[in-house]
Scaffold this motif. Structure first.
Motif, PDB file in Angstrom:
ATOM      1  N   TYR A  48       0.807  -1.226   0.000  1.00 19.97           N
ATOM      2  CA  TYR A  48       0.000   0.000   0.000  1.00 19.97           C
ATOM      3  C   TYR A  48       0.835   1.269   0.000  1.00 19.97           C
ATOM      4  O   TYR A  48       0.429   2.293   0.509  1.00 19.97           O
ATOM      5  CB  TYR A  48      -0.967  -0.024   1.194  1.00 19.97           C
ATOM      6  N   SER A  54      -1.566   7.282  -5.517  1.00 24.44           N
ATOM      7  CA  SER A  54      -2.636   7.055  -6.516  1.00 24.44           C
ATOM      8  C   SER A  54      -3.952   6.769  -5.801  1.00 24.44           C
ATOM      9  O   SER A  54      -4.077   5.832  -5.048  1.00 24.44           O
ATOM     10  CB  SER A  54      -2.266   5.868  -7.417  1.00 24.44           C
ATOM     11  N   ASN A  60     -11.220   2.111  -1.192  1.00 28.80           N
ATOM     12  CA  ASN A  60      -9.881   1.540  -1.357  1.00 28.80           C
ATOM     13  C   ASN A  60      -8.909   2.163  -0.357  1.00 28.80           C
ATOM     14  O   ASN A  60      -8.182   1.457   0.353  1.00 28.80           O
ATOM     15  CB  ASN A  60      -9.421   1.804  -2.801  1.00 28.80           C
ATOM     16  N   LYS A  64      -7.195   0.377   2.977  1.00 30.65           N
ATOM     17  CA  LYS A  64      -5.727   0.279   3.060  1.00 30.65           C
ATOM     18  C   LYS A  64      -5.245   0.820   4.403  1.00 30.65           C
ATOM     19  O   LYS A  64      -4.426   0.207   5.090  1.00 30.65           O
ATOM     20  CB  LYS A  64      -5.084   1.064   1.919  1.00 30.65           C
ATOM     21  N   PHE A  67      -6.139  -1.709   7.120  1.00 30.13           N
ATOM     22  CA  PHE A  67      -5.282  -2.909   7.133  1.00 30.13           C
ATOM     23  C   PHE A  67      -3.890  -2.582   7.664  1.00 30.13           C
ATOM     24  O   PHE A  67      -3.342  -3.328   8.492  1.00 30.13           O
ATOM     25  CB  PHE A  67      -5.197  -3.508   5.730  1.00 30.13           C
ATOM     26  N   TRP A 120       5.270  -4.366  -4.847  1.00 34.00           N
ATOM     27  CA  TRP A 120       3.906  -4.912  -4.914  1.00 34.00           C
ATOM     28  C   TRP A 120       3.991  -6.427  -5.148  1.00 34.00           C
ATOM     29  O   TRP A 120       3.317  -7.214  -4.488  1.00 34.00           O
ATOM     30  CB  TRP A 120       3.120  -4.244  -6.049  1.00 34.00           C
TER      31      TRP A 120
ATOM     32  N   LYS B   6      -4.201   0.729 -13.424  1.00 37.59           N
ATOM     33  CA  LYS B   6      -4.159   1.112 -12.011  1.00 37.59           C
ATOM     34  C   LYS B   6      -4.516  -0.096 -11.147  1.00 37.59           C
ATOM     35  O   LYS B   6      -5.439  -0.850 -11.479  1.00 37.59           O
ATOM     36  CB  LYS B   6      -5.163   2.258 -11.785  1.00 37.59           C
ATOM     37  N   LYS B   7      -3.804  -0.290 -10.090  1.00 40.90           N
ATOM     38  CA  LYS B   7      -4.103  -1.411  -9.193  1.00 40.90           C
ATOM     39  C   LYS B   7      -5.280  -1.008  -8.304  1.00 40.90           C
ATOM     40  O   LYS B   7      -5.135  -0.170  -7.418  1.00 40.90           O
ATOM     41  CB  LYS B   7      -2.872  -1.732  -8.347  1.00 40.90           C
ATOM     42  N   ASP B   8      -6.437  -1.618  -8.617  1.00 39.63           N
ATOM     43  CA  ASP B   8      -7.619  -1.218  -7.842  1.00 39.63           C
ATOM     44  C   ASP B   8      -8.013  -2.277  -6.817  1.00 39.63           C
ATOM     45  O   ASP B   8      -9.033  -2.149  -6.161  1.00 39.63           O
ATOM     46  CB  ASP B   8      -8.787  -0.979  -8.815  1.00 39.63           C
ATOM     47  N   LEU B  10      -7.269  -4.651  -3.340  1.00 36.83           N
ATOM     48  CA  LEU B  10      -6.551  -4.502  -2.048  1.00 36.83           C
ATOM     49  C   LEU B  10      -5.475  -5.579  -1.943  1.00 36.83           C
ATOM     50  O   LEU B  10      -5.599  -6.620  -2.580  1.00 36.83           O
ATOM     51  CB  LEU B  10      -7.554  -4.642  -0.890  1.00 36.83           C
TER      52      LEU B  10
END
Lengths: 212, 10
Positions: A48, A54, A60, A64, A67, A120, B6-8, B10
Motif C-alpha cells: 500500500y 494514486s 480503497n 488500506k 489494514f 507490490w 491502475k491497481k484497484d 486490495l
C-alpha cells in the motif's frame, strides 16, 4: 468492484477484527504466531505504498489505512502489551526462509522492473506464504482455540473469494493478473487442510486438534 | 505493452 471481491474484503476485515477481539477479550495472544503477524504487516506496508500517490476510491483508501493500522496494532499487542502471553517456544518457523526467496522471486518475476511494482510483487508473493508460521505453530501445539479457528477460516476465505473475483473479472472485464492469480491459488491451497478440519470439526462444536 | 493499469484491488 464485484460481489466476490466485496465479500472477500469483508471476510478479511472480519478476520482481523476477530483476531483483535480474541486478544483484547482474553488479554492473551496464546496460539497466535507473532511471525505471521509481522509478515502480514510487511505485506501491507509493501503493497500500500501507493496509498498517497494514486487514489482509486474512498473505499480503497479507507481499507488500506485500516489494514495497515490494524496489522501494526496486532504486532504491537503481541510483542509489547501481551508479550508475556506470546508463545515463542512454539512460534519457531524460520521466516528468513520465506522472505529471502520471495524477495528474490519478486526481482525475477514481475510485471515491470520498477521499485513500486517489485514491492507490490514481493507483497503478493509474501502474502501467499505468510500464514505458514501460524499453521506450523498450530501443528506444534496440536490444537487451536475456537476463535482462532474462526480467524483463520475468515482469513483463508478472503483469498479464495478473490479467486472467484478474478474469474468474474476475466470473463466480464477481460482483467487478468497472472502473478496475483497464481499467488492467490497457492495461498488458498495452503489453507485446504485447515478448511477440512474447520468444516468437519469446528462447525460441529469440537475443537481443532492437529495432526488430524 | 499494456498501459499501466491502475491497481484497484486490495
Amino acid at each position: 468492484m464485484n460481489i466476490f471481491r466485496l465479500i472477500g474484503d469483508m471476510s478479511h476485515l472480519l478476520a482481523i477484527i476477530l483476531l483483535l477481539l480474541k486478544m483484547w477479550k482474553t488479554r492473551s495472544c496464546a496460539g497466535i504466531s507473532g511471525k505471521s503477524q509481522i509478515l502480514f504487516a510487511l505485506v501491507f506496508a509493501s503493497r500500500y505504498l501507493d496509498l498517497f500517490t494514486s487514489f482509486v476510491s474512498v473505499y480503497n483508501s479507507v481499507m488500506k489505512i485500516f489494514f495497515i493500522s490494524t496489522s501494526l496494532l496486532t504486532v504491537y499487542l503481541m510483542y509489547f502489551k501481551f508479550r508475556a502471553t506470546y508463545d515463542s517456544n512454539h512460534d519457531t518457523f524460520r521466516v528468513e526462509f520465506l522472505v529471502i526467496p520471495v524477495g528474490g522471486l519478486a526481482f525475477l518475476v514481475n510485471h515491470e522492473f520498477s521499485p513500486l511494482e517489485i514491492l507490490w510483487t514481493f507483497s503478493i508473493y509474501l502474502e501467499s506464504v505468510a500464514i505458514l508460521p501460524q499453521l506450523f505453530m498450530m501443528s506444534k501445539t496440536g490444537e487451536a482455540e475456537t476463535i482462532t479457528s474462526h480467524y483463520l477460516f475468515a482469513l483463508g476465505s478472503y483469498r479464495a473469494l478473490y479467486i472467484l473475483n478474478w474469474v468474474y473479472r476475466y470473463y466480464f472485464e477481460g482483467f487478468f493478473d497472472l502473478i496475483a492469480v497464481v499467488a492467490g491459488c497457492v495461498q488458498t491451497i495452503l489453507y485446504c487442510d485447515f478448511f477440512y478440519l474447520y468444516i468437519t470439526k469446528v462447525l460441529k462444536g469440537k475443537r481443532i486438534t492437529l495432526p488430524a | 505493452c499494456n498501459h499501466k493499469k491502475k491497481k484497484d484491488e486490495l
